[in-house]
Design a protein around this motif. Structure first.
Motif, PDB file in Angstrom:
ATOM      1  N   PHE A   1       6.988  -2.521   9.565  1.00 27.11           N
ATOM      2  CA  PHE A   1       6.267  -3.603  10.207  1.00 27.11           C
ATOM      3  C   PHE A   1       6.915  -4.943  10.007  1.00 27.11           C
ATOM      4  O   PHE A   1       7.734  -5.127   9.144  1.00 27.11           O
ATOM      5  N   SER A   2       6.408  -5.926  10.781  1.00 26.72           N
ATOM      6  CA  SER A   2       6.862  -7.285  10.631  1.00 26.72           C
ATOM      7  C   SER A   2       5.758  -8.265  10.927  1.00 26.72           C
ATOM      8  O   SER A   2       4.665  -7.885  11.252  1.00 26.72           O
ATOM      9  N   VAL A   3       6.103  -9.539  10.818  1.00 26.07           N
ATOM     10  CA  VAL A   3       5.105 -10.580  10.886  1.00 26.07           C
ATOM     11  C   VAL A   3       5.001 -11.167  12.280  1.00 26.07           C
ATOM     12  O   VAL A   3       5.990 -11.387  12.928  1.00 26.07           O
TER      13      VAL A   3
ATOM     14  N   ALA B   1       0.404 -10.861   8.999  1.00 27.91           N
ATOM     15  CA  ALA B   1       1.268 -10.486   7.875  1.00 27.91           C
ATOM     16  C   ALA B   1       0.450 -10.134   6.644  1.00 27.91           C
ATOM     17  O   ALA B   1       0.739  -9.171   5.936  1.00 27.91           O
TER      18      ALA B   1
ATOM     19  N   LEU C   1      -1.169  -6.746   7.074  1.00 29.39           N
ATOM     20  CA  LEU C   1      -0.220  -5.648   6.923  1.00 29.39           C
ATOM     21  C   LEU C   1       0.149  -5.458   5.456  1.00 29.39           C
ATOM     22  O   LEU C   1       0.400  -4.345   5.001  1.00 29.39           O
ATOM     23  N   GLN C   2       0.183  -6.569   4.718  1.00 27.27           N
ATOM     24  CA  GLN C   2       0.536  -6.492   3.309  1.00 27.27           C
ATOM     25  C   GLN C   2      -0.605  -5.904   2.482  1.00 27.27           C
ATOM     26  O   GLN C   2      -0.379  -5.179   1.506  1.00 27.27           O
TER      27      GLN C   2
ATOM     28  N   ASN D   1       8.206  -4.547   6.161  1.00 23.81           N
ATOM     29  CA  ASN D   1       7.930  -5.830   6.790  1.00 23.81           C
ATOM     30  C   ASN D   1       9.189  -6.675   6.824  1.00 23.81           C
ATOM     31  O   ASN D   1       9.886  -6.789   5.815  1.00 23.81           O
TER      32      ASN D   1
END
Length: 544
Positions: free
Chosen positions: A9-11, A190, A193-194, A206
């Motif tokens: 994943f990413s932000v 973000a 997801l974290q 991420n």
């Protein structure tokens, strides 16, 4: 069997880039025995209700090329992208949801499924969403809920499920301008997801920490994170010697280089990180076989020709020495390729062509390892065609790949091998004799008493292990010659003028002449039907 879902994943603006080839699986194809591979790949740059992006499509296409080169089938993968000719393959909310549902439904036990999305992402409340091209980041009903995708993955019968999410951008404002800081929606995404509880078997990678920007570098034509992902998949991340890139190898390679590049180039911070809700063995899961081998690896084909793997990259082409070498300009080579480690030898040419055009002519030394000379451009192109046919018949070359002459840009890129000096070994002309045969007829070089092309590979190689890029024989390139071409040359994979001129490009200098002709940037030209004692060639082989 443990169901595995691998997710990167990413932000904010992020990419779910899929690990598979491309094709169109709108209808379930005929099943074959054994493990099958399925994928949905989506790239969105052109948004109706959000800031337009620049490199989502480029990232996906580059990843696609590497996956195809690695042998992933193209007939069981859906590609949704801006500008698709058929409306059902454009990245709308309905199309994305429909294709994911179809492909996950096709998969059976022991199959591999890959999902990919590249574009904007956001969070509304506690829910994370992918933004399709017709979506409004503020309207949840127009978006694709990420939790829904997770639920579908967990329900899918496939044994291995790979979702590669690569977030390389923060262009969240209209017009594609980079905002100074991540938007609040990006930060919230973000953080979610974290902190979120991951579905069973998920690995989360991420591209940056909450509050950071996922930087782009225009010179890469990709986000920084994605650039290093692609390099890693090219083979640079592989360290175990098993010929495949694992999740852990890719994480280590990409995270370190992304962090260093952003700090040095932008004085910024971008720290990719990985989370996993799975047993440790999943980190060793092999994502892809290395595409054509590790960068710099030497392979040998069916006629004993050794070729060096040249990775994709960029360089400054040309010099300020003469008009035809100006202007110095940035060139990006977007696909890795194999290049002959030496010039084509007499033995190799005779084996493929059943002819010896140098024999009986002046300034010739006979020998199987001597560079072939008296070869016209047409001869060289015909050699490439016949070698391609022979390699395919021998089962050594997949359909769609071929041998050919290098473009002028590929030739200079490989000759320079990362250097910016006059020669690949530096600027000291006095060292040329260690690396090249030169000055036999004009000049006062080491070929003065040996007036002929020499055995290949007897001089020091350049930093990428290529021999005789300077001197010995001039080498044909595929391009037509135009003195003023550099002034309008495209940045990406230039192929020379698009018109049929009178001359073809030759590069590298020869045993015949002055050191200046052997410089990395020096350009020369010859009529394609000409045969001379100081002209030969080397080949490249496509990897994608």
């Amino acid at each position: 069997m443990l169901t595995r879902v691998v997710t990167f994943f990413s932000v904010g603006v992020f990419t779910l880039a899929c690990l598979a080839g491309v094709g169109r699986a709108a209808e379930a194809p005929k099943k074959e025995s054994g493990q099958q591979k399925w994928a949905v790949l989506v790239g969105v740059d052109d948004y109706a209700n959000a800031g337009k992006l620049r490199y989502c499509g480029a990232d996906q296409r580059a990843l696609r090329d590497r996956l195809l080169a690695a042998g992933f089938p193209g007939d069981q993968v859906v590609l949704l992208e801006d500008g698709a000719k058929e409306s059902r393959y454009r990245p709308s909310r309905l199309n994305i949801k429909r294709q994911i549902e179809q492909v996950l439904g096709f998969a059976e036990e022991n199959d591999v499924v890959v999902l990919g999305f590249s574009g904007h992402g956001t969070q509304i409340g506690r829910q994370s969403y992918l933004v399709p091209n017709d979506g409004d980041p503020g309207d949840a009903s127009s978006l694709v809920p990420l939790d829904e995708v997770y639920d579908q993955l967990q329900a899918c019968a496939a044994s291995v499920k790979l979702v590669f999410v690569d977030a390389c951008r923060n262009d969240t404002v209209p017009g594609g301008r980079r905002s100074a800081d991540p938007s609040e929606g990006a930060r919230a995404l973000a953080r979610s997801l974290q902190d979120a509880r991951l579905p069973e078997g998920v690995v989360l990678f991420n591209s940056c920490a909450p509050g950071e920007i996922s930087w782009e570098d225009e010179s890469f034509g990709h986000g920084v994170f994605m650039h290093y992902v692609l390099e890693g998949l090219d083979g640079d991340a592989e360290t175990s010697g098993d010929g495949a890139v694992s999740i852990n190898e890719l994480r280590t390679y990409t995270a370190l280089r992304t962090k260093k590049h952003v700090a040095k180039q932008f004085n910024g911070s971008q720290r990719p990180f990985l989370r996993a809700d799975a047993d440790g063995e999943l980190l060793d899961f092999a994502l892809l076989p290395v595409t054509g081998g590790r960068a710099g690896q030497v392979v040998e084909n069916s006629i004993g020709m050794k070729l060096v793997r040249i990775k994709a990259g960029q360089f400054e082409m040309g010099s300020n020495e003469s008009k035809e070498e100006r202007p110095v300009h940035l060139v990006r080579i977007t696909k890795p390729f194999l290049m002959g480690q030496t010039e084509v030898t007499q033995a190799q040419f005779e084996r493929v062509m059943r002819s010896t055009p140098w024999r009986g002519n002046v300034y010739v030394k006979d020998g199987p390892e001597v560079a072939a000379s008296y070869v016209s451009w047409d001869d060289a192109a015909d050699f490439c065609r016949k070698l391609t046919e022979a390699e395919r018949q021998a089962g050594k070359l997949p359909a769609g790949r071929s041998y050919r002459l290098p473009t002028e840009a590929e030739w200079e890129y490989a000759c320079r091998a990362g250097t910016k000096t006059e020669y690949s070994f530096g600027d000291d002309e006095g060292l040329l004799g260690d690396h090249a045969w030169w000055g036999g007829i004009i000049g006062d070089g080491n070929a003065k008493t040996e007036l002929y092309a020499h055995e290949v590979g007897r001089k020091k190689p350049n930093p990428w292990t290529l021999h005789d890029m300077h001197g010995n024989v001039y080498e044909w390139c595929s391009d037509w010659y135009d003195e003023d071409y550099y002034a309008r040359s495209p940045e990406v994979d230039p192929k020379g003028p698009d018109f049929a001129g009178s001359f073809r490009v030759v590069r590298g200098g020869s045993w015949y002449g002055f050191p200046v002709y052997c410089r990395s940037a020096f350009r020369d030209f010859v009529t394609p039907a000409s045969r001379f004692y100081f002209i030969g060639f080397r080949v490249v082989c496509e990897l994608e």
